[in-house]
Design an enzyme around this catalytic site. Structure first.
Site, mmCIF file in Angstrom:
data_model
loop_
_atom_site.group_PDB
_atom_site.id
_atom_site.type_symbol
_atom_site.label_atom_id
_atom_site.label_comp_id
_atom_site.label_asym_id
_atom_site.label_seq_id
_atom_site.Cartn_x
_atom_site.Cartn_y
_atom_site.Cartn_z
ATOM 1 C CG HIS A 189 -2.251 -0.808 0.770
ATOM 2 N ND1 HIS A 189 -2.136 -2.247 1.105
ATOM 3 C CD2 HIS A 189 -3.187 -0.792 -0.007
ATOM 4 C CE1 HIS A 189 -3.266 -2.692 0.459
ATOM 5 N NE2 HIS A 189 -3.752 -1.807 -0.273
ATOM 6 N NE ARG A 296 -6.249 0.226 -2.078
ATOM 7 C CZ ARG A 296 -5.786 0.486 -3.363
ATOM 8 N NH1 ARG A 296 -5.611 1.576 -4.072
ATOM 9 N NH2 ARG A 296 -5.472 -0.672 -3.987
ATOM 10 N NE ARG A 332 -11.190 -1.810 -0.365
ATOM 11 C CZ ARG A 332 -9.951 -1.871 -0.863
ATOM 12 N NH1 ARG A 332 -9.573 -2.828 -1.581
ATOM 13 N NH2 ARG A 332 -9.058 -1.390 -0.251
ATOM 14 C CD GLU A 431 -10.288 -7.904 -2.551
ATOM 15 O OE1 GLU A 431 -8.813 -7.215 -2.718
ATOM 16 O OE2 GLU A 431 -10.891 -7.380 -1.956
ATOM 17 C CG ASN A 454 -3.296 -4.909 -6.143
ATOM 18 O OD1 ASN A 454 -3.087 -4.941 -7.359
ATOM 19 N ND2 ASN A 454 -3.896 -3.669 -5.600
ATOM 20 C CG ASP A 455 -5.618 -8.792 -1.634
ATOM 21 O OD1 ASP A 455 -4.536 -9.066 -1.217
ATOM 22 O OD2 ASP A 455 -6.269 -7.752 -1.128
ATOM 23 N NE ARG A 465 -1.176 -6.193 -1.734
ATOM 24 C CZ ARG A 465 -2.414 -5.714 -1.789
ATOM 25 N NH1 ARG A 465 -3.588 -6.381 -1.659
ATOM 26 N NH2 ARG A 465 -2.566 -4.268 -2.120
ATOM 27 C CB CYS A 502 -10.175 -1.495 -8.460
ATOM 28 S SG CYS A 502 -10.371 -2.569 -7.340
HETATM 29 C C1 PEP Z 1 -6.672 -5.500 -4.745
HETATM 30 O O1 PEP Z 1 -6.384 -6.284 -4.046
HETATM 31 O O2 PEP Z 1 -6.397 -5.680 -5.987
HETATM 32 C C2 PEP Z 1 -7.202 -4.052 -4.441
HETATM 33 C C3 PEP Z 1 -7.478 -3.079 -5.148
HETATM 34 O O3 PEP Z 1 -7.328 -3.875 -3.204
HETATM 35 P P1 PEP Z 1 -6.019 -3.589 -2.002
HETATM 36 O O4 PEP Z 1 -4.843 -3.415 -3.100
HETATM 37 O O5 PEP Z 1 -6.574 -2.359 -1.469
HETATM 38 O O6 PEP Z 1 -5.919 -4.704 -1.242
HETATM 39 MG MG MG Z 2 -7.309 -6.150 -2.199
#
Ligand code: PEP
Ligand code: MG
Length: 570
Positions: A189, A296, A332, A431, A454-455, A465, A502
């Protein structure tokens, strides 16, 4: 001159002096002192240095951050000038013949314990003030530097082991030109926030804090993922050129700010932005965002010591909805956990936070937190085009429970006579692989999907990650990931619903052609990636990308996919 290689986390080139954001070593030993008068003098000197330092910080805080933030430093100055604290320390040095560090620590600890035990919020805060001041004086006694990212007042490159999202939020763009960390990946993040703040960053260098000293000249190359320490004048010159070329390229893209995102054969997709706070809206406008694809909201809950009230949340959501002027805003609900902690919730530490009690799991259990947020959102809904989505949904049952809670809060508000929009779409983040696999069933009940790659990638590849040692497994173009993405898009379309993305993959140049071919409806990314993505899509034909997508889905490896995309988009 030396060199570090890391992960390019945020575009751009930064050249400035290093500022190490590393907690100083405050360890010391108890010593017997013969010349106690000079020891008292040494103590007074450290107190004076702390006072003049705090006066500068306070004055700067007044200008940069406002009176209320400056009040903290005013309180610290009061502690420093309090004879009830300084008197006993000097007495101790004289009577017990001990070093100033030890006398300071013992006396301060005694006051801290006393204040903390009082049943009075005001006195408890004084304990925190004494702790902060003691640390500052101790630093002067030991000759080490205290760090405070929010108070940096010259152009620097931050060097740290890691930056938490709340550290990153405090960075002042005017002074922080770039950062580099030992750990972290492209989707941690702090990296995501660096992109929204447009601060060039290289993360996961393993050794930034070992190799870089305070004041070293550093080049952060956020395009290639390189860090140069004390570069030669020739290299600095070379990098100034690269920086200028990058700026010129950005100026070219900027011409597309008011254009729609339409492929060369006339297919429109929506390019939306990911934001963390209402302050990010300006960046969205400047970069021609067609909506917000991911707000977020957890950043509202961070960098403070209690939960935000319903009213505070309402104001933020309303500001974003109004600011976007009728364009879609996907909010979200709270996604706390993983690398985003809320210390004041005092949740037990977990061995695997990314697989633990986070996001919707926490909200379904701690329902008051969830309901407060939903009420704030529902009340704000009439100020714009709100869509709500739940994070980390793993089962249909979780979605149904969350939806039922939302419906209950909606009914309650309506019975109180509050206006709630009837057009709020309700979606989920995809995710977790179980949800992607079962997307056809989910598609019957949700209004939309937003794929959180990302997840989704970390869970599909079983690769944390945040861990740069396994960052090679962050493979957005792996046919396995592309197949999951296709399943989700197709499932939504079969039910007449839409799918967005996203995760960071949505703004990735190599992924975009394939995603266009797979039929993704909305691409949501860091605002600073939007114009580049628009320029790319305007040069692609959707029909060509459909054939490309078909081809790469049947490939074996990421490298083959990259090669095929490169060939198809030349
Ligand atoms: C994701 O997991 O792709 C996402 C957009 O959420 P975050 O990066 O906040 O976990
Ligand atoms: Mg996520």
């Amino acid at each position: 001159m030396s060199f570090l290689h890391g992960i390019a986390a945020s575009n751009g080139i930064a050249i400035a002096k290093a500022y190490r954001l590393v907690e100083p070593d405050l360890s010391f030993e108890k010593k017997t002192i013969d010349d106690t008068n000079s020891e008292v003098k040494r103590f007074r000197m450290a107190m004076e240095k702390s006072t003049s330092e705090l006066e500068v910080i306070r004055d700067r805080a007044k200008v940069e951050l406002g009176e209320d933030k400056a009040a903290i430093f005013e309180a610290h100055l009061l502690v420093l000038s309090d004879p009830e604290l300084t008197g006993p320390i000097e007495d101790k040095i004289q009577s017990e013949k001990i070093n100033a560090e030890f006398a300071l620590k013992e006396t301060a600890d005694m006051f801290i314990t006393m204040f903390e035990q009082m049943d009075n919020e005001y006195m408890k805060e004084r304990a925190a003030d004494i702790r902060d001041v003691t640390k500052r004086v101790l630093c002067h006694l030991l000759g080490v530097q205290l760090v405070n990212p929010s108070m940096i007042a010259e152009e620097v490159i931050i060097v740290a082991e890691d930056l938490t999202p709340s550290d990153t939020a405090q960075l002042n763009r005017k002074f922080v030109k770039g950062f580099t960390t030992n750990i972290g990946g492209r989707t941690s993040h702090s990296a995501i926030m660096a992109r929204s703040l447009e601060i060039p960053a290289v993360v996961g260098t393993k050794a930034a804090t070992v190799e870089i000293n305070n004041g070293d000249m550093v080049i952060v190359d956020g395009l290639k993922g390189e860090v140069h320490i004390n570069p030669t004048p020739e290299l600095v010159e070379q990098y100034r050129k690269i920086h200028n070329e990058f700026e010129a390229q950005k100026a070219e893209w900027a011409k597309l700010v008011n254009e729609k995102t339409v492929s060369a054969d006339g297919h429109h997709v929506e390019l939306a932005a990911n934001i963390g706070t209402p302050n990010d809206l300006k960046g969205v406008m400047d970069n021609g965002g067609e909506g917000i694809g991911l707000y977020r909201t957890e950043f509202l809950y961070m960098g403070r010591d209690q939960l935000p009230t319903e009213e505070e949340q309402f104001e933020s959501y309303k500001a974003v909805l109004e600011g976007m002027n009728g364009k879609p805003v996907v909010v979200r609900t709270l996604d706390i956990g993983g690398d985003k902690e809320l210390p004041y919730l005092e949740l037990p530490k977990e061995l695997n936070p990314f697989l633990g009690f986070r996001a919707i799991r926490l909200c379904l259990e701690e329902q008051e937190i969830f309901r407060t947020q939903l009420r704030a959102l529902l009340r704000a809904s009439s100020y714009g085009n709100l869509k709500i989505m739940f994070p980390m949904i793993a089962t249909l049952d979780e979605f149904r429970q969350a939806k039922a809670i939302l419906e209950e809060e909606k009914a309650k508000l309506q019975s109180e006579g509050q206006t709630v929009s009837e057009k709020i779409e309700l979606g989920i983040m995809v995710e977790i692989p179980s949800t992607a696999v079962l997307a056809d069933q989910f598609a019957k009940e949700v209004d939309f999907f937003s794929i959180g790659t990302n997840d989704l990638i970390q869970y599909t590849m079983a690769a944390d990650r945040m861990n740069q040692r396994v960052s090679y497994l962050y493979q957005p173009y792996s046919p396995s990931i592309l197949r999951l993405v296709k399943m989700v898009i197709d499932a939504s379309h079969a039910e007449g619903k839409w799918t967005g993305m996203c995760g960071e993959m949505a703004g990735d140049e190599t992924a975009i052609p394939v995603l266009l071919g797979l039929g993704l409806d909305e691409f949501s990314m860091s605002a600073t990636s939007i114009l580049k993505a628009r320029s790319l899509i305007r040069n692609l034909k959707k029909s060509d990308m459909e054939s490309l997508a078909q081809k790469v889905l049947n490939m074996q490896t990421t490298d083959q996919v990259i090669e095929a995309v490169t060939a198809a988009t030349k």
